[in-house]
Every structure is written in structure tokens, then in C-alpha cells.
Design an enzyme around this catalytic site. Structure first.
Site, PDB file in Angstrom:
ATOM      1  N   GLN A   6      62.252 -57.146   6.817  1.00  0.00           N
ATOM      2  CA  GLN A   6      60.838 -57.247   7.181  1.00  0.00           C
ATOM      3  C   GLN A   6      60.141 -58.287   6.318  1.00  0.00           C
ATOM      4  O   GLN A   6      60.427 -58.414   5.133  1.00  0.00           O
ATOM      5  CB  GLN A   6      60.152 -55.902   6.988  1.00  0.00           C
ATOM      6  CG  GLN A   6      60.596 -54.860   8.002  1.00  0.00           C
ATOM      7  CD  GLN A   6      60.026 -53.498   7.677  1.00  0.00           C
ATOM      8  OE1 GLN A   6      58.840 -53.383   7.409  1.00  0.00           O
ATOM      9  NE2 GLN A   6      60.871 -52.484   7.695  1.00  0.00           N
TER      10      GLN A   6
HETATM   11  N1  LIG Z   1      72.688 -53.846  21.490  1.00  0.00           N
HETATM   12  C1  LIG Z   1      72.915 -53.935  20.178  1.00  0.00           C
HETATM   13  N2  LIG Z   1      72.014 -53.379  19.344  1.00  0.00           N
HETATM   14  C2  LIG Z   1      72.246 -53.471  18.026  1.00  0.00           C
HETATM   15  C3  LIG Z   1      73.335 -54.190  17.525  1.00  0.00           C
HETATM   16  N3  LIG Z   1      73.297 -54.119  16.187  1.00  0.00           N
HETATM   17  C4  LIG Z   1      72.197 -53.403  15.869  1.00  0.00           C
HETATM   18  N4  LIG Z   1      71.570 -53.015  16.974  1.00  0.00           N
HETATM   19  C5  LIG Z   1      70.310 -52.256  17.042  1.00  0.00           C
HETATM   20  O1  LIG Z   1      69.280 -53.003  16.427  1.00  0.00           O
HETATM   21  C6  LIG Z   1      68.353 -52.137  15.794  1.00  0.00           C
HETATM   22  C7  LIG Z   1      68.125 -52.563  14.367  1.00  0.00           C
HETATM   23  O2  LIG Z   1      69.291 -52.403  13.580  1.00  0.00           O
HETATM   24  P1  LIG Z   1      69.244 -52.278  12.005  1.00  0.00           P
HETATM   25  O3  LIG Z   1      70.642 -52.189  11.550  1.00  0.00           O
HETATM   26  O4  LIG Z   1      68.314 -51.228  11.579  1.00  0.00           O
HETATM   27  O5  LIG Z   1      68.660 -53.665  11.607  1.00  0.00           O
HETATM   28  P2  LIG Z   1      68.387 -54.197  10.136  1.00  0.00           P
HETATM   29  O6  LIG Z   1      68.786 -55.630  10.160  1.00  0.00           O
HETATM   30  O7  LIG Z   1      69.004 -53.348   9.143  1.00  0.00           O
HETATM   31  O8  LIG Z   1      66.809 -54.153  10.064  1.00  0.00           O
HETATM   32  P3  LIG Z   1      65.932 -53.987   8.730  1.00  0.00           P
HETATM   33  O9  LIG Z   1      66.524 -52.919   7.928  1.00  0.00           O
HETATM   34  O10 LIG Z   1      64.575 -53.680   9.224  1.00  0.00           O
HETATM   35  O11 LIG Z   1      65.983 -55.314   8.065  1.00  0.00           O
HETATM   36  C8  LIG Z   1      68.940 -50.757  15.871  1.00  0.00           C
HETATM   37  O12 LIG Z   1      68.261 -50.092  16.916  1.00  0.00           O
HETATM   38  C9  LIG Z   1      70.370 -50.974  16.264  1.00  0.00           C
HETATM   39  O13 LIG Z   1      70.860 -49.935  17.080  1.00  0.00           O
HETATM   40  C10 LIG Z   1      74.259 -54.778  18.453  1.00  0.00           C
HETATM   41  O14 LIG Z   1      75.239 -55.425  18.121  1.00  0.00           O
HETATM   42  N5  LIG Z   1      73.961 -54.639  19.767  1.00  0.00           N
END
Ligand SMILES: Nc1nc2c(ncn2[C@@H]2O[C@H](COP(=O)(O)OP(=O)(O)OP(=O)(O)O)[C@@H](O)[C@H]2O)c(=O)[nH]1
Ligand SMILES: [Mg+2]
Lengths: 707, 186
Positions: free
Chosen positions: B73
Site C-alpha cells: 500500500q
Molecule cells: N486470480 C488470481 N488472484 C490472485 C493471484 N494472486 C493473488 N490473488 C488475489 O489477489 C488478492 C491480493 O493478494 P495478496 O497476496 O493479499 O496481495 P499482496 O501483494 O500481499 O497485497 P498487500 O499485502 O496489500 O501488499 C487476493 O484476493 C488474492 O486472492 C493470482 O495469481 N490469480
């Protein structure tokens, strides 16, 4: 998009609103096909007209052609770029042919699906304002698109109920209706209540129904009513007046049995919190209408909660506060005034008079920023003055009254004989205080608020005709973005997952999306606007001395006497000047003869180094026809210093217009390097007073050494 | 710590520990990727946006990874640079379906590459072009074009298309990273 309405809310079929069981735009389209073209033309003059101007074509205007050239020099990829070396903006997307034609009021960013991914809602006018459409964009692509029955006037999102999952409803004002969508499904259609039709018009159609008048007479009579326009004509009549002769008959037959309806249209719309100020609180819709009214709608039942009257047609609205507690509405109107309304009044509390038509209205904290057709931005205090408004009937015309209900609003326009007599005093007290004005380099096409929450910055963005988008905090210029085409709509906020996104659409239908860099900080660009830096440097003003204080006191007490003394001196000075002038004329001391009968011009040239000089007198008779006769020339000089062969001689006849050089030699007698004046007098035979005279300053003789 | 672990540690067979930074914009799938790399019994079921950062551990065939899973974020992105010094490798995750924010990802990557703690180090960078399963997703080739990865000349880098939910493409990336780290050590 074309879905069906699910469970209807309990009391949705109340005043003004109608539930639509079979939802579909086609149905609306049928009803609204009778669209009033005149209304469209009047609709938001400042904005639509500019948006849909012929300049929409790629190179229709010289300005746009110039701009295209500028942008190509700006960057090779042809992308919109802010010219600064390290721009504050990232170029996320640019599509010059996105086919989006709209203005800022019809752009909204909202989390329509409640999934944290904000969408862009566009009330699109269509190219040349012909095919209005509702478009929803996700990122750079259009997600859904559906036709609209009339041109959109404004779009807004609002929460209808407190306790639902936080997906806001979308409202789109178009023609006389507000279409409300939930989850992008049509949900409710609110129509403005009908207005009483013109009785004369009604009577005419009644006669047509009974075939007592033919279409041509009907046309003439209707035109007569339209000219006077005390109560505007219905859409049906207006459409009839546009028809060709051949089409009239059929139209009359088709429509003569219908009762004529008159409905106003929505010109602007905004939202106002209902009873809580929270970010996610329920909001009411506030509508501005062509019949000079403001309506506040209930967020759930869409009943009319409040109705307010204005002296003119509102075109831009700003709301603050909460409907149930205390609120303020600012309505910029077509008469060039901004009216401020409060909760307890049905009529404006006070007004701000602009010197030109408004082209945009943005509220920044407590300041109202208005863009005007004079290419300038003005800041006004948004403070409410706790003063009693005058009795409402003194200025309120009937709802359908003529454009100029009170003379003071249009001091320059003569009132039509139909207007009610203007009141003697201003109806709405004019009390907005202007804080500042900044001049723009080009016409303002659109304005909107830039709210950068992460840094607590609120600023005004203005899209200009020269393709610039300028960002101002108060009157300080923060940033200039140079777009490849004139920007006609602007909107800043969360888009997709990015907090600080700027959406711009251009006159040619292009879409530009920029993202503010995380590290970007707006600083006031010094120098370019605002007071010059010298104004801020502190002057070394000496302390107030006793003498100064005494003097000030004396000036205050004896101000009148001082002024009088000064005036007397001034008159004396003038008198003396006049006297000296008269004296000079009387004694003919000037090289121009002033007597009307004897106009003469003289100028003298001295040549040579000395001791012998050549003195040439150029005499001219500037009269047009009369030759000058009997003139004499006489030199007066110190005989100890100069010697002239002839100190007195006759002048030949002076033919009008010709220049007579009269030469004589002057010998300097002194060897001490003294010079003196030689007086030349032009005389008339038999008169002792000279006609004119000239003083010749003789140069010092330089020929002494040689002699 | 089991007896076997102790024993392998004494014999020098214990897996080497490496510190890895997991960076990328919010919602790109960083936490989902790290979660998928953990043994299946340690995986958590629901993944919420990371606040600040979290420290996770997983093992590959020959290395033990300690991952700093940073929040992507905007308001937490300025935390990243405080961990650059300790990081021995970087995993940079990109949401390949978020076309609009590709410029933001590029901007953050450029800032990272120009940071004094990173600029002159031969630190390996593994890119995951994540969410390749989504319809709007662009290919990993396109992602590397949009981020101008070909301009990274002084650091080993590699890009893998991935689907963190199914776990596709993740192993390939981790294997590459392991090779790079071991090559750097010897
Ligand atoms: N369709 C799909 N959705 C994904 C994939 N990888 C992650 N997501 C979705 O993307 C959303 C965010 O994933 P996070 O792992 O929380 O992302 P993050 O990068 O850790 O985000 P922050 O912690 O806010 O920085 C979640 O709802 C996951 O289910 C993917 O390869 N395909
Ligand atoms: Mg996370």
C-alpha cells in the site's frame, strides 16, 4: 445491464417517482423521444456548448491544430505530458480516440461493486452530442455501455441506506429524470413533477382536435405564444414548430388527442449528506432544474424533501453540511450570480454577483472557487451571513416567470413589458466577499476538485482551451499539465486501486489517465502568479514620531481647510499661467502669429562659425488663399556686439504655403567671446505692435582665433 | 528444533539462510505467493492485505528463506528501503492484470534500483508476473517490456508468469533464485 428490478422498496411509488416493473431503456426512449431540442440547446450553456463545439473534430480549429503541434514537440510518443523535467504525474493511459465526449459533472469515480476496485462512470454525450450513453470503465477499458434516452446532465454516486454492504448507488440525471442504478442494474427512475401547461396552448390543441384550425394556423398561433413565452411551450408544441410543412398534418393527427404535458429538465445535480457527516453516510440527491428550482430528494423513497426557488436557472451546485442538521447550497446561475441557500430558507440567503457567466464552481474547504467566461478564477468566502432574508414575495416570480424577475439582476437588459415591476431594492443581499482573482491564459472549459487525502491537499483543477490543465491552491499555481488536446472534463480520485488518479477527457474524445507519483509534493510555483515577491519583503518603515502623529492629527482635523488652501493655490497657479499666456499673445512674443487675419510662421537658422554668421529667416504664410502683403522685418540687437547690413527691410509678397528664406549676415564685433540675443520682429506697415517676434540666441564666435 | 536438525547443523549440512525482500504494489499477490511456497500444513487459508510487513519462512531444496513480505500500500511503501541493506535477494511481484498501475510498478522498481543500498550491488531480482490466470492479464514478455527490464544490466534477473492461487510458475522462480544465490556464494 438491462436487468429487472428486484424487491421494490415499500414506498417507492410516491410523488414524482414511478416504479418501473419492466425495466429497459427502450421504454424510456419511447416516452422521451419527444425531447425538446430547445431545452437541449439551453442546457448548461457554458459547458456543453464548448464541449460539443465544432472544435471537437481533430483539426477543426486553429487552436487545436496549434496544440497538436505543441504536444508533438513535447514528447515523442505523443503522450500527454506535463512539461516539467521530472513530472509529478505518471502516464498510465492515453487513448486519443476513446470516443468519450463529456464534461466534469458527468464523470464519477466510485466503488460500484464494493470490491475495492473503483470504476469510472461516464455520462457520455456521444460524438456531436447525438448518441448519449452511459459508460462504465474499469482501468483503461469500457466495462459496460448502454444508451441513454436523453443527454446526461450530471452523474453522482451516493449511499441509499446505512446498513447495506457499502456499494453506492449511481444516479444519472438526464432530461426530466434521474435514473438510479444499484450494482450497475437499473433500480429506480425519478421523474420531475409535471408543470401546469399554458392555457392558451392547451386551448389551441383542443381546437386542433376538433379540426377547427388547420396546422398552419396552429403553427402561427403557437409561434405567437412562444415569442411571448410567459409560460413556455410544451415539448409537443416545440417539436411541432420544428416540422416541415408536409409533416405537420400527420403530427397533428397523431398528437391532437393527447393532453399536453409540460415538464422541466434537470440542469445540475449534487449530493448532500442526510444526517451524518461520515464519509460513508447516506446522502440525498439535490437537483437543479430549468424552472429555477432546487429539489432535495429522499435517498430511499425518492420523495421531494425540500423545494427551493432561485431567481435564475442553476447550472452548477455545491453542497455542504447535512440535510437534517444544517446545510448550505451554493448554486451558480445563468444570470451570473451565485446564490447561497441554507436549511431554514426556501429562498436564497445571499448572493455573489459575478462580472461574467460562471463556467465552473468548486468548493475548497470554506472557499467557493468560480471560473468565469472572463478567463479567470475567483475565490469567494463561503461564510454564511446571519442576516434576515427579505420577504420572499418581493422578488420571487411565479415558477414560470420570465427570465428577468427583478430588474437589478439584469441592469443592462430592458425588461420585457410582461415582466413584473422590478422591486426598488436588491432582492437578495449581495454579500459574498471576493478573496482573490487569478487570470488564466485561455478560456476555462471545465473545473473540478483535486482532493489528495494522503496529504490533506485540496486544490482546484481547471481545463483550459489551450490544452493546459492548471492546478491552483487558492491563487497559487501548483502545477500545469499540458494535454495534447483541450481537456473538457476532469476528475480526480481513487480509480482501480490507485488513490490519486486524474481522469481527463479531451475535446476530440480522447481519454487521458494520469497517476500522481507517491513522492510528488505540490509546491507553490514562485513568481508566476500571486503577489510579486517584493510585496512580501518588509519595508524599513521608520517609527511613528511625535511629529508624524501631530501632523496626522492636524490633517485629520483641518483636512477641509487644507484641501481648500490647496485648491486656491492651484487656481492661482492656473490663473497666472493663463495671464502669462495672454500676455505673450498680446505682445506677439511667439513665433506664430495668432491673429486670425494674419497667420504667419517664422523660424530662424544661424549658420557659420563666426565672426560672420549667416542668419536665415524662414517665413511662411500658412493661410490657404490670402497672400500676405506689406510686411516688414526689424532686428533688435546690441550694436556694440553685432553689426548687420540692414536692420530693417521690407518683406516681399508672401504667396500662401510657400517658404521664403530671407538671408542676412551678422558680424560679431566682440572679441571677448560674448554672445547675445537678436530679436526679430515681423511688423505690419502702419502698426506699432509686432505681428510676431522671435528671439535668436546667437552662438559664440569661434572665428576669433583665426581672425 | 529436532535432534536431526541439530545434527545436520553440526555437520554443516544445515540449509543456508538467506534474507529475501518481497516487494510489489498492493494487491499484486505477494502474500499469496509466499503462502503458497510454505509447506501445505503451514499455509493460511484466508489472506488479508498486509499491514506494515510480516516475516515468513520457507525452504527450498538447499536454502532456507526468510522473507520480508512488505505491504504494497502506498502509505507503507516508504518502509521498503529500510530493509534493502539486509536483503540478499528481491522478489518483485506484479499484478499482470492491472494494466493501469503498470506505470506505478515501474516507478517503484526504478526507485528501488536507484536506491544507494541497491544500486551498486549484484543482487538477484526475481519478477513474478502474477495473476496470469485472469482474462485481462498481459504476458510476462509484455510485463518485462512495460517495466523496461532489459535496462537492468548489472544485476541478474528473471521473470516468471505465475498464478499464486494454483501455485503455478512459483517453483520455477524459486529454483532460479536458489541457483543465483548459490552461484554468488561460491
Ligand atoms: N486470480 C488470481 N488472484 C490472485 C493471484 N494472486 C493473488 N490473488 C488475489 O489477489 C488478492 C491480493 O493478494 P495478496 O497476496 O493479499 O496481495 P499482496 O501483494 O500481499 O497485497 P498487500 O499485502 O496489500 O501488499 C487476493 O484476493 C488474492 O486472492 C493470482 O495469481 N490469480
Ligand atoms: Mg500482503
Amino acid at each position: 445491464m438491462l436487468g429487472r428490478v428486484t424487491a421494490p422498496p415499500p414506498d417507492a411509488t410516491q410523488e414524482g417517482g414511478q416504479r418501473i416493473p419492466q425495466w429497459g431503456f427502450r421504454g424510456w426512449l419511447g416516452k422521451l423521444r419527444a425531447r425538446n431540442l430547445r431545452v437541449r440547446a439551453y442546457h448548461r450553456p457554458g459547458t456543453i456548448e464548448r464541449c460539443a463545439a465544432p472544435g471537437a473534430g481533430p483539426v477543426a480549429r486553429t487552436t487545436s491544430a496549434k496544440m497538436a503541434a505543441a504536444s508533438s514537440s513535447d514528447s515523442d510518443s505523443g503522450r500527454a505530458e506535463s512539461k516539467e523535467a521530472n513530472s509529478k504525474w505518471l502516464d498510465a493511459h492515453y487513448d486519443p480516440v476513446a470516443n468519450i465526449h463529456t464534461f466534469s459533472a458527468c464523470l464519477v469515480l466510485a466503488d460500484l461493486h464494493g470490491d475495492g476496485e473503483h470504476k469510472l462512470v461516464v455520462g457520455d454525450l456521444g460524438p456531436s452530442g447525438q448518441q448519449p450513453r452511459l459508460k462504465v470503465l474499469k482501468g483503461p477499458t469500457v466495462l459496460t455501455e448502454s444508451p441513454l434516452p436523453a443527454l446526461p446532465a450530471a452523474a453522482a454516486t451516493f449511499l441509499m441506506e446505512q446498513h447495506e454492504p457499502q456499494a453506492p448507488a449511481l444516479a444519472l440525471a438526464s432530461g426530466p429524470c434521474v435514473y438510479v442504478y444499484k450494482n450497475l442494474r437499473p433500480y429506480f427512475k425519478f421523474s420531475l413533477p409535471p408543470l401546469p401547461p399554458n392555457p392558451l396552448e392547451q386551448d389551441l390543441w383542443h381546437q386542433a382536435k376538433e379540426d377547427r384550425i388547420d396546422p398552419l394556423t396552429l403553427k402561427e398561433m403557437l409561434e405567437g405564444i412562444r415569442e411571448k413565452a410567459e409560460v413556455p411551450l410544451s415539448v409537443q408544441s416545440l417539436r411541432f414548430l420544428q416540422l416541415e410543412l408536409s409533416e405537420m398534418e400527420a403530427f397533428v393527427n397523431q398528437h391532437k388527442s393527447k393532453t399536453i404535458k409540460r415538464q422541466t429538465v434537470i440542469t445540475t445535480m449534487t449530493t448532500l449528506k442526510k444526517n451524518l457527516s461520515d464519509e460513508d453516510a447516506v446522502s440525498c440527491l439535490v437537483l437543479g432544474c430549468e424552472n429555477k428550482e432546487l429539489l432535495v430528494l429522499d435517498p430511499e423513497a425518492f420523495t421531494i424533501l425540500a423545494k427551493m426557488s432561485l431567481p435564475s436557472v442553476p447550472v452548477f451546485l455545491e453542497a455542504s453540511g447535512q440535510f437534517d442538521v444544517e446545510f448550505r447550497l451554493a448554486a451558480a446561475c445563468r444570470n451570473g450570480n451565485i446564490y447561497i441557500l441554507r436549511r431554514d430558507s426556501k429562498h436564497p440567503k445571499y448572493c455573489i454577483e459575478l462580472s461574467a457567466q460562471p463556467v465552473g464552481l468548486v468548493r475548497v474547504h470554506k472557499v467557493l472557487v468560480v471560473g468565469s467566461t472572463e478567463d479567470s478564477l475567483h475565490g469567494f468566502t463561503h461564510k454564511v451571513w446571519l442576516q434576515q432574508a427579505p420577504a420572499p414575495h418581493s422578488y420571487l416570480p411565479s415558477a414560470q416567470g420570465p427570465e428577468s424577475p427583478s430588474g437589478f439582476l439584469f441592469p443592462a437588459t430592458p425588461l420585457s413589458p410582461l415582466s413584473p415591476k422590478p422591486p426598488q431594492t436588491p432582492a437578495v443581499p449581495c454579500q459574498g466577499k471576493k478573496l482573490w482573482t487569478v487570470q488564466m491564459p485561455a478560456a476555462i472549459l471545465t473545473m473540478n476538485l483535486l482532493d489528495q487525502r494522503s496529504r490533506g491537499l485540496q486544490a482546484v483543477m481547471a481545463g483550459l482551451a489551450n490544452g493546459e490543465v492548471r492546478i491552483y491552491r487558492d491563487k497559487a499555481l501548483l502545477n500545469i499539465i499540458r494535454a495534447p488536446d483541450a481537456v473538457t472534463s476532469l476528475c480526480f480520485g481513487r480509480y482501480g486501486r490507485e488513490e490519486n488518479t486524474l481522469i481527463m477527457t479531451t475535446r476530440g474524445g480522447g481519454l487521458i489517465i494520469k497517476i500522481l507519483k507517491r513522492t510528488a509534493v505540490f509546491v507553490e510555483a514562485g513568481g508566476e502568479v500571486g503577489p510579486p515577491p517584493a510585496q512580501a519583503t518588509k519595508l524599513n518603515v521608520p517609527r511613528k514620531t511625535r511629529l508624524y502623529v501631530d501632523q496626522t492629527l492636524r490633517e485629520r482635523e483641518a483636512g477641509t481647510a487644507m484641501h481648500r488652501a490647496f485648491q486656491t493655490d492651484l487656481y492661482l497657479l492656473r490663473l497666472r499661467t493663463a495671464r502669462a499666456y495672454v500676455q505673450a499673445l498680446e505682445s506677439s512674443l511667439s513665433p506664430m502669429s495668432m491673429t486670425a487675419r494674419e497667420p504667419l510662421k517664422l523660424h530662424a537658422v544661424v549658420q557659420g562659425l563666426g565672426p560672420i554668421f549667416k542668419l536665415t529667416l524662414h517665413l511662411q504664410n500658412p493661410s490657404t488663399a490670402r497672400p500676405a502683403l506689406g510686411l516688414l522685418i526689424c532686428f533688435l540687437y546690441n550694436e556694440a556686439l553685432y553689426a548687420l547690413p540692414q536692420a530693417f527691410f521690407k518683406v516681399p509678397l508672401l504667396v500662401p504655403g510657400l517658404n521664403y528664406p530671407l538671408e542676412t549676415f551678422v558680424e560679431s564685433l566682440s572679441d571677448k567671446g560674448i554672445s547675445d540675443i537678436i530679436k526679430v520682429l515681423v511688423l505690419r506697415e502702419g502698426q506699432s505692435a509686432p505681428l510676431l517676434s522671435a528671439h535668436i540666441n546667437m552662438p559664440v564666435s569661434e572665428g576669433l582665433a583665426a581672425a | 528444533m529436532g535432534l536431526l536438525d541439530k545434527l545436520s547443523g553440526l555437520l554443516g549440512l544445515r540449509k543456508k539462510e538467506v534474507h529475501v525482500l518481497c516487494l510489489g504494489l498492493d494487491n499484486s499477490g505477494k502474500t499469496t505467493i509466499i503462502n503458497k511456497l510454505k509447506p501445505s500444513n503451514a499455509q493460511s487459508q484466508d489472506i488479508v492485505p498486509t499491514i506494515g510487513f510480516s516475516i515468513e519462512k520457507f525452504k527450498s531444496s538447499s536454502l532456507s528463506f526468510t522473507v520480508f513480505d512488505m505491504s504494497g500500500q502506498g502509505r507503507y511503501r516508504n518502509l521498503w528501503e529500510h530493509y534493502y541493506k539486509e536483503g540478499q535477494a528481491i522478489i518483485f511481484v506484479i499484478d499482470s492484470s492491472d494494466r493501469l498501475r503498470m506505470v506505478v510498478a515501474k516507478e517503484e522498481l526504478d526507485t528501488l534500483l536507484n536506491h544507494p543500498d541497491i544500486k551498486h550491488r549484484r543482487i538477484p531480482i526475481l519478477f513474478f508476473a502474477n495473476k496470469m490466470d485472469l482474462r485481462d492479464a498481459v504476458t510476462s514478455v509484455k510485463v518485462s517490456q512495460l517495466l523496461c527490464l532489459e535496462n537492468i544490466k548489472d544485476k541478474p534477473w528473471h521473470i516468471c508468469a505465475s498464478d499464486a492461487i494454483k501455485g503455478e510458475g512459483l517453483q520455477e522462480g524459486v529454483d532460479w533464485l536458489q541457483d543465483q544465490i548459490q552461484a554468488a556464494k561460491t
